[in-house]
Design a protein around this motif. Structure first.
Motif, mmCIF file in Angstrom:
data_model
loop_
_atom_site.group_PDB
_atom_site.id
_atom_site.type_symbol
_atom_site.label_atom_id
_atom_site.label_comp_id
_atom_site.label_asym_id
_atom_site.label_seq_id
_atom_site.Cartn_x
_atom_site.Cartn_y
_atom_site.Cartn_z
ATOM 1 N N SER A 238 0.547 -1.365 0.015
ATOM 2 C CA SER A 238 0.242 -0.110 0.224
ATOM 3 C C SER A 238 0.585 1.698 -0.010
ATOM 4 C CB SER A 238 -1.004 -0.168 1.275
ATOM 5 O OG SER A 238 -0.533 -0.079 2.345
ATOM 6 N N GLY A 239 1.817 1.478 -0.022
ATOM 7 C CA GLY A 239 2.790 1.998 0.650
ATOM 8 C C GLY A 239 2.830 2.586 -1.419
ATOM 9 N N PRO A 240 3.800 1.788 -2.273
ATOM 10 C CA PRO A 240 4.109 2.244 -3.048
ATOM 11 C C PRO A 240 2.941 2.924 -4.700
ATOM 12 C CG PRO A 240 4.708 -0.048 -2.873
ATOM 13 C CD PRO A 240 4.819 0.262 -1.848
ATOM 14 N N LEU A 241 1.652 1.640 -3.737
ATOM 15 C CA LEU A 241 -0.002 1.736 -4.254
ATOM 16 C C LEU A 241 -0.486 3.091 -4.312
ATOM 17 C CD1 LEU A 241 -1.042 -1.559 -4.719
ATOM 18 C CD2 LEU A 241 0.292 -0.643 -6.418
ATOM 19 N N GLY A 242 -0.113 3.260 -2.892
ATOM 20 C CA GLY A 242 -0.498 5.070 -2.268
ATOM 21 C C GLY A 242 -0.431 6.551 -3.144
ATOM 22 N N CYS A 243 0.985 6.268 -3.687
ATOM 23 C CA CYS A 243 2.443 6.894 -4.295
ATOM 24 C C CYS A 243 1.485 7.144 -6.034
ATOM 25 C CB CYS A 243 3.431 6.991 -4.483
ATOM 26 S SG CYS A 243 4.389 6.414 -2.768
ATOM 27 N N LEU A 244 1.186 5.857 -6.976
ATOM 28 C CA LEU A 244 0.527 5.620 -7.783
ATOM 29 C C LEU A 244 -0.860 6.679 -8.155
ATOM 30 C CD1 LEU A 244 1.738 2.139 -8.655
ATOM 31 C CD2 LEU A 244 2.990 4.235 -8.853
ATOM 32 N N ASN A 245 -1.104 6.517 -6.789
ATOM 33 C CA ASN A 245 -2.487 6.877 -6.961
ATOM 34 C C ASN A 245 -2.714 8.144 -6.827
ATOM 35 O OD1 ASN A 245 -4.490 4.704 -5.807
ATOM 36 N ND2 ASN A 245 -4.303 5.266 -3.741
ATOM 37 N N GLU A 246 -1.209 9.074 -6.771
ATOM 38 C CA GLU A 246 -1.356 10.388 -6.963
ATOM 39 C C GLU A 246 -0.453 10.573 -8.048
ATOM 40 O OE1 GLU A 246 -1.254 13.144 -4.919
ATOM 41 O OE2 GLU A 246 -2.623 10.979 -3.691
ATOM 42 N N ALA A 247 0.122 9.964 -8.318
ATOM 43 C CA ALA A 247 0.556 10.297 -10.300
ATOM 44 C C ALA A 247 -0.662 9.824 -10.375
ATOM 45 C CB ALA A 247 1.704 9.051 -10.267
ATOM 46 N N ARG A 248 -1.340 8.306 -11.176
ATOM 47 C CA ARG A 248 -2.331 8.248 -11.675
ATOM 48 C C ARG A 248 -3.136 9.290 -12.134
ATOM 49 N NH1 ARG A 248 -3.030 2.309 -9.586
ATOM 50 N NH2 ARG A 248 -1.523 1.385 -10.586
ATOM 51 N N PHE A 249 -3.750 10.670 -10.351
ATOM 52 C CA PHE A 249 -4.526 11.124 -10.766
ATOM 53 C C PHE A 249 -4.029 12.448 -12.221
ATOM 54 C CE2 PHE A 249 -5.262 15.462 -9.344
ATOM 55 C CZ PHE A 249 -7.174 15.473 -9.222
ATOM 56 N N GLY A 250 -2.866 13.186 -11.447
ATOM 57 C CA GLY A 250 -2.163 13.993 -12.836
ATOM 58 C C GLY A 250 -2.145 13.232 -13.875
ATOM 59 N N ILE A 251 -2.515 12.137 -14.508
ATOM 60 C CA ILE A 251 -2.414 11.576 -15.907
ATOM 61 C C ILE A 251 -3.619 11.438 -15.916
ATOM 62 C CG2 ILE A 251 -2.021 9.303 -17.247
ATOM 63 C CD1 ILE A 251 -0.001 8.440 -15.547
ATOM 64 N N VAL A 252 -4.401 11.335 -15.653
ATOM 65 C CA VAL A 252 -5.833 11.829 -15.633
ATOM 66 C C VAL A 252 -6.579 12.700 -16.248
ATOM 67 C CG1 VAL A 252 -9.051 11.682 -15.108
ATOM 68 C CG2 VAL A 252 -7.041 10.320 -13.993
#
Ligand code: TGC
Ligand code: FAD
Length: 389
Positions: A238-252
């Motif tokens: 959940s540590g790295p996946l929590g970061c991916l949530n932020e970056a994926r949001f930027g890609i949206v």
């Protein structure tokens, strides 16, 4: 009647406040001055002045702009999204630089790091004086990071890291790498200064996509770190996946920027290109393409804004981010490909941004979770059935 732009047709400006419009314009101006005149050349040679760009983006204030404190602006998520949109209208590689720096490397330190990590790295990273990268993917573990082989072993008070990370954006220019590794207690994150003995980074060459971006392999051979290098707040995947949530949001949002650049190119080109004695914009088949592209562009932008407002109000569940990433990257790629047909042979050159965006979007479709991973995340939420394994 004078033509109306896609943004005006959807009355997008009315959905933004003064500050958001100002941030959007400032980033658009910097992209126009520092990216657009050069990006085709960077793309062609596969080389870009990443250090100068990082400093320029630091001056602009977009590196970690949605984080609070430590030299970061603390803007809303929506404002960050709008900045990503403008950056990716320039090139996905520039938005990648900002995503990896702000949403992956800085966010990991900001959310999970010790006070010392934050003080040491965040102000310099926000200013673009130190570049960060994020090492999760491995040669044999992309979509399934749970299987990672990179290990961190205790040796007295120290940690010793061994393993290989693959496809790491900014890897060979970074001063600091956030590296995820297996430990006896599960996955943990480590702040690794790249000058540490045993750490090497090799540039990945011959890319046909994201050519205005540095992508690298990281090799860790007996990298010895003090106990304090571990991110204390990150426990499990959940540590790295929590970061991916932020970056994926930027890609949206970012993907919508690439789509806009293509759509505006299509409208402009179709209005001036004459065949059979009239502009091709006057043919019904061209107008049908422009209408369909405008619909998908507008729907993608409205979805991004809705997700941005929801994130600012209440936060987003992973499946909601997946809705945006899956739809907006897929539709942006479709818009880039349709624009290419409108430009005919000119569409395949670097004189126009279209093929560059289309090629970039192939990577964007794959990184930060492939479209299949996002479909499965949505499917799991709808049905309660996990279909990954
Ligand atoms: P699963 O068993 O479902 O979950 C493991 C733990 O993680 C939690 N979790 C999340 N937490 C936060 N955010 C999310 N989105 C989360 N998804 C799951 C979960 O609750 C659980 O927590 P706990 O406390 O119970 O341990 O994990 P799984 O192994 O089945 O995998 C799920 C899957 C497939 C969705 C995940 O592995 C995945 O997303 N795979 C794709 C990998 C990926 O996106 N890699 C990207 C690498 S970085 C990159 O591409 C940068 S590109 C450059 C740029 O951005 O420009
Ligand atoms: P694989 O996981 O091998 O997938 C191959 C295909 O199989 C895909 O279509 C996938 O959807 C499909 N597939 C896999 N499992 C399933 C399943 N269960 N069901 C259905 N289909 C499935 N990573 C980082 O850690 N940091 C970075 O900075 C970074 N930057 C990148 C920059 C670029 C330019 C690129 C291209 C990638 C980058 N990545 C980075 C790696 C990226 O996150 C991975 O490429 C991505 O997660 C997919 O992994 P993979 O390439 O190994 O594909």
């Amino acid at each position: 009647k004078a033509p109306v732009s896609p943004d005006d047709l959807f009355e997008i400006d009315h959905l933004l406040d003064d500050e958001e419009r100002a941030i959007r314009q400032t980033v658009r101006d910097v992209v126009a001055e520092h990216v657009r005149p050069h990006v085709a050349g960077w793309y062609e040679t596969g080389e870009l002045p990443l250090r100068e760009l990082a400093l320029e983006l630091g001056r602009l204030g977009v590196l970690g702009m949605h984080l609070e404190g430590y030299g970061c602006a603390g803007t809303s998520a929506t404002a960050y999204g709008l900045a990503c949109l403008e950056l990716e209208a320039g090139d996905s590689g520039i938005r990648s630089l900002v995503s990896v720096q702000g949403s992956l490397a800085m966010y990991a330190i900001w959310a999970y790091g010790s006070e010392e990590h934050k003080q040491e790295w965040l102000p310099r990273m926000a200013a673009g004086e130190a570049v960060g990268c994020f090492g999760l993917t491995e040669p044999d573990f992309g979509s399934n990071p749970a299987g990672m082989r990179t290990v961190a072993r205790r040796d007295g008070d120290d940690w010793v890291l061994d393993g290989t990370k693959m496809w790491i954006t900014n890897g060979s220019v970074a001063e600091v790498a956030v590296v995820w590794a297996q430990t006896d207690e599960g996955v943990r994150g480590f702040v690794v200064p790249t000058a540490t003995p045993g750490f090497t980074a090799n540039v990945i060459k011959h890319k046909m996509s994201l050519r205005a971006s540095v992508t690298s392999e990281l090799v860790l051979q007996g990298v010895r770190l003090p106990a304090s290098a571990q991110l204390p707040g990150a426990v499990g995947l959940s540590g790295p996946l929590g970061c991916l949530n932020e970056a994926r949001f930027g890609i949206v949002f970012g993907a919508v920027g690439a789509a806009r650049d293509c759509l505006l190119t299509a409208i402009d080109y179709a209005s001036t290109r004459v065949q059979f004695d009239r502009p091709i914009a006057g043919f019904q088949l061209t107008q049908a393409k422009l209408a369909d592209m405008t619909l998908e562009y507008g729907k993608a932008l409205l979805l991004a804004l809705h997700l941005g407002r929801t994130k600012d109000r209440a936060g987003l569940a992973p499946a909601q981010i997946s809705l945006g990433k899956l739809n907006n990257v897929r539709e942006a790629l479709e818009i880039a490909r349709t624009t290419r047909t409108i430009l005919g042979a000119n569409g395949i050159t670097l004189e126009y941004p279209v093929m560059r965006h289309a090629n970039n979007l192939e990577s964007v479709l794959t990184y930060e979770g492939t479209s299949e991973m996002h479909a499965l995340t949505i499917g799991q939420t709808l049905t309660g059935q996990q279909a990954f394994r």
